[in-house]
Write an enzyme that holds these catalytic residues in place. Structure first.
Site, PDB file in Angstrom:
ATOM      1  N   GLU A   1      73.614  14.249 -14.760  1.00  0.00           N
ATOM      2  CA  GLU A   1      72.332  13.885 -15.379  1.00  0.00           C
ATOM      3  C   GLU A   1      71.783  12.588 -14.798  1.00  0.00           C
ATOM      4  O   GLU A   1      70.581  12.448 -14.625  1.00  0.00           O
ATOM      5  CB  GLU A   1      72.486  13.765 -16.901  1.00  0.00           C
ATOM      6  CG  GLU A   1      72.619  15.107 -17.591  1.00  0.00           C
ATOM      7  CD  GLU A   1      71.407  16.015 -17.379  1.00  0.00           C
ATOM      8  OE1 GLU A   1      70.301  15.500 -17.118  1.00  0.00           O
ATOM      9  OE2 GLU A   1      71.570  17.236 -17.462  1.00  0.00           O
TER      10      GLU A   1
ATOM     11  N   THR B   1      65.284  13.133  -9.035  1.00  0.00           N
ATOM     12  CA  THR B   1      65.827  13.700  -7.793  1.00  0.00           C
ATOM     13  C   THR B   1      65.972  15.221  -7.929  1.00  0.00           C
ATOM     14  O   THR B   1      66.384  15.709  -8.979  1.00  0.00           O
ATOM     15  CB  THR B   1      67.213  13.071  -7.492  1.00  0.00           C
ATOM     16  OG1 THR B   1      67.100  11.653  -7.672  1.00  0.00           O
ATOM     17  CG2 THR B   1      67.662  13.334  -6.078  1.00  0.00           C
TER      18      THR B   1
ATOM     19  N   TYR C   1      67.197  10.063 -23.125  1.00  0.00           N
ATOM     20  CA  TYR C   1      67.272  11.367 -22.445  1.00  0.00           C
ATOM     21  C   TYR C   1      68.726  11.740 -22.136  1.00  0.00           C
ATOM     22  O   TYR C   1      69.193  12.824 -22.464  1.00  0.00           O
ATOM     23  CB  TYR C   1      66.453  11.373 -21.136  1.00  0.00           C
ATOM     24  CG  TYR C   1      66.797  12.589 -20.326  1.00  0.00           C
ATOM     25  CD1 TYR C   1      66.260  13.825 -20.676  1.00  0.00           C
ATOM     26  CD2 TYR C   1      67.739  12.542 -19.296  1.00  0.00           C
ATOM     27  CE1 TYR C   1      66.636  14.980 -20.004  1.00  0.00           C
ATOM     28  CE2 TYR C   1      68.120  13.686 -18.618  1.00  0.00           C
ATOM     29  CZ  TYR C   1      67.567  14.895 -18.974  1.00  0.00           C
ATOM     30  OH  TYR C   1      67.963  16.039 -18.329  1.00  0.00           O
TER      31      TYR C   1
ATOM     32  N   ASP D   1      62.634  14.849 -21.162  1.00  0.00           N
ATOM     33  CA  ASP D   1      62.243  14.293 -19.862  1.00  0.00           C
ATOM     34  C   ASP D   1      60.905  14.916 -19.456  1.00  0.00           C
ATOM     35  O   ASP D   1      60.229  15.549 -20.277  1.00  0.00           O
ATOM     36  CB  ASP D   1      63.327  14.558 -18.813  1.00  0.00           C
ATOM     37  CG  ASP D   1      63.467  16.040 -18.489  1.00  0.00           C
ATOM     38  OD1 ASP D   1      62.885  16.883 -19.215  1.00  0.00           O
ATOM     39  OD2 ASP D   1      64.150  16.373 -17.502  1.00  0.00           O
TER      40      ASP D   1
ATOM     41  N   CYS E   1      57.261  33.967 -17.750  1.00  0.00           N
ATOM     42  CA  CYS E   1      57.789  32.995 -18.711  1.00  0.00           C
ATOM     43  C   CYS E   1      58.195  33.658 -20.039  1.00  0.00           C
ATOM     44  O   CYS E   1      57.422  34.432 -20.600  1.00  0.00           O
ATOM     45  CB  CYS E   1      56.719  31.932 -18.980  1.00  0.00           C
ATOM     46  SG  CYS E   1      57.258  30.718 -20.173  1.00  0.00           S
TER      47      CYS E   1
ATOM     48  N   CYS F   1      52.780  30.572 -26.141  1.00  0.00           N
ATOM     49  CA  CYS F   1      52.266  29.352 -25.500  1.00  0.00           C
ATOM     50  C   CYS F   1      50.752  29.216 -25.666  1.00  0.00           C
ATOM     51  O   CYS F   1      49.975  30.014 -25.121  1.00  0.00           O
ATOM     52  CB  CYS F   1      52.646  29.395 -24.022  1.00  0.00           C
ATOM     53  SG  CYS F   1      52.025  27.978 -23.102  1.00  0.00           S
TER      54      CYS F   1
HETATM   55 FE1  SF4 Z   1      55.367  29.344 -19.926  1.00  0.00          FE
HETATM   56 FE2  SF4 Z   1      53.309  28.179 -21.115  1.00  0.00          FE
HETATM   57 FE3  SF4 Z   1      54.506  27.015 -19.023  1.00  0.00          FE
HETATM   58 FE4  SF4 Z   1      53.022  29.202 -18.703  1.00  0.00          FE
HETATM   59  S1  SF4 Z   1      52.330  27.222 -19.380  1.00  0.00           S
HETATM   60  S2  SF4 Z   1      55.008  28.835 -17.783  1.00  0.00           S
HETATM   61  S3  SF4 Z   1      53.499  30.326 -20.540  1.00  0.00           S
HETATM   62  S4  SF4 Z   1      55.416  27.395 -21.041  1.00  0.00           S
END
Ligand code: SF4
Length: 374
Positions: free
Chosen positions: A55, A61, A137, A155, A223, A229
């Site tokens: 870490e 890096t 962190y 982070d 994702c 999201c």
């Molecule tokens: Fe996933 Fe949202 Fe990042 Fe797109 S913006 S990769 S949906 S976390």
């Protein structure tokens, strides 16, 4: 405090969303985790130490750059006692080229601190935060990954992923915003389902940030949390996280002298404290000096230069400083000034840790010096 970062959701909604995202990320991690040397859990007794070293190396890096350094470092210092007893120059040499050298110094300081207290990393966040060099962190990363504690590791990756998830308007450069994310995720981690460790969620965020939720072109189609999201739903991912203006770097001019004497190059050690502390360097002066001034300075050190040949300019960026360097190559006679060292090519390669800031001038030196002691 959480209101610092919300504009789209109530506090309760944000906590619920963060909790759902954490569960999906943990599931995704089981099938998609990167295989990395520091993720080997055996031998179990040194796992916390290895997570700690990794870490610290990974701060600022890239993973690919860290892997060979990590392997060499662990071969030389396999545990806390060996790191605490490390010879400073050997430690710096193993860190040469990785940058941010104070990290190596702090690791050793941390190991020495732990040796006075039983030789093990503490298994609680407060105890970890007491170790020199371990901040919020690293305590979150080591605590969650090595000891299973329900603590986020906040982070840049973490702030990017969760800012986008919540379309959060808070400026991530502000400590209050970081603290608000930590608080929100601590609440989410406290109610993770049985069998899903917070360490897996933190490592999922690291992997997602490195390969999917990229700063410029996030791959939202791949994702695991795209349906949750907020930024992706609004097709606004690149607008998050919100970041304040960065201060421009301070520019420092330097005149670097590659001084060759009897087939060896002269080096001096930087002061222990401060930028590149304790590393070796080609002697250099502040400002962009003309050849006669540089020659006069060399004479003041007891050296007699046989003319100075200009070397091409070079630039090196530190976090807050930019070095703009010009240089001269000079063949000199005279004694080695006190505290300096003369290095042949082997010594330059194997003994003296020279920061990558001097990379351009190192090449010029290597062309002029001998392989073996003369
Ligand atoms: Fe996933 Fe949202 Fe990042 Fe797109 S913006 S990769 S949906 S976390």
């Amino acid at each position: 405090m959480i209101t610092e970062l919300l504009s789209s959701f109530s506090e309760g909604e944000a906590a619920a969303l963060a909790g759902q995202a954490a569960v999906r990320l943990g599931d995704w991690y089981r099938d998609n985790a990167r295989r990395l040397p520091w993720r080997e859990k055996e031998p179990a007794e040194s796992y916390p130490y290895r997570v700690w070293v990794s870490e610290i190396m990974l701060q600022q890096t890239r993973v690919e750059a860290v892997i060979p350094y990590y392997r060499r470092f662990l071969a030389a210092f396999p545990d806390i006692p060996s790191l605490a007893a490390a010879e400073d120059d050997k430690l710096r040499k193993l860190w040469e080229g990785l940058g941010y050298y104070s990290r190596a110094r702090n690791l050793k300081k941390g190991a020495a601190y732990l040796m006075e207290r039983g030789g093990r990393l503490p298994a609680d966040i407060d105890g970890l935060r007491q170790v020199p060099g371990i901040g919020a962190y690293t305590a979150g990363a080591v605590g969650s990954i090595a000891f299973g504690l329900p603590e986020p590791a906040v982070d840049g990756n973490f702030l990017r992923v969760f800012s986008r998830l919540l379309a959060a308007e808070g400026d991530i450069a502000r400590p209050a915003v970081k603290a608000a994310f930590r608080e929100l995720l601590r609440a989410a981690y406290a109610s993770l389902p049985e069998g899903l460790p917070a360490g897996d969620v933190n490592q999922a965020v690291m992997d997602l940030g490195a390969g999917v939720c990229l700063p410029k072109n996030p791959r939202c189609a791949d994702c695991p949390i795209r349906k949750l999201c907020a930024a992706a739903q609004r097709e606004q991912a690149p607008l998050f996280p919100v970041k304040g203006e960065k201060k421009p770097r301070r520019v420092e001019e330097k005149t670097v002298l590659v001084i060759v004497r009897a087939g060896e190059v002269l080096l001096r050690q930087r002061p222990e404290q401060g930028l590149l502390g304790g590393l070796w360097e080609f002697p250099n002066l502040d400002g962009k000096l003309p050849a006669p001034e540089a020659a006069a300075w060399l004479e003041g050190q007891g050296l007699t230069p046989e003319g100075l040949v200009p070397l091409p300019p070079a630039k090196h960026l530190f976090t807050h400083i930019e070095w703009r360097m010009t240089g001269f190559l000079t063949l000199c006679s005279g004694s080695v000034p006190p505290g300096w060292q003369a290095a042949d090519r082997t010594a330059l390669r194997e003994r003296y840790p020279l920061p990558s800031a001097f990379k351009a001038y190192r090449k010029a030196a290597e062309k002029e010096i001998n392989d073996e002691p003369v």
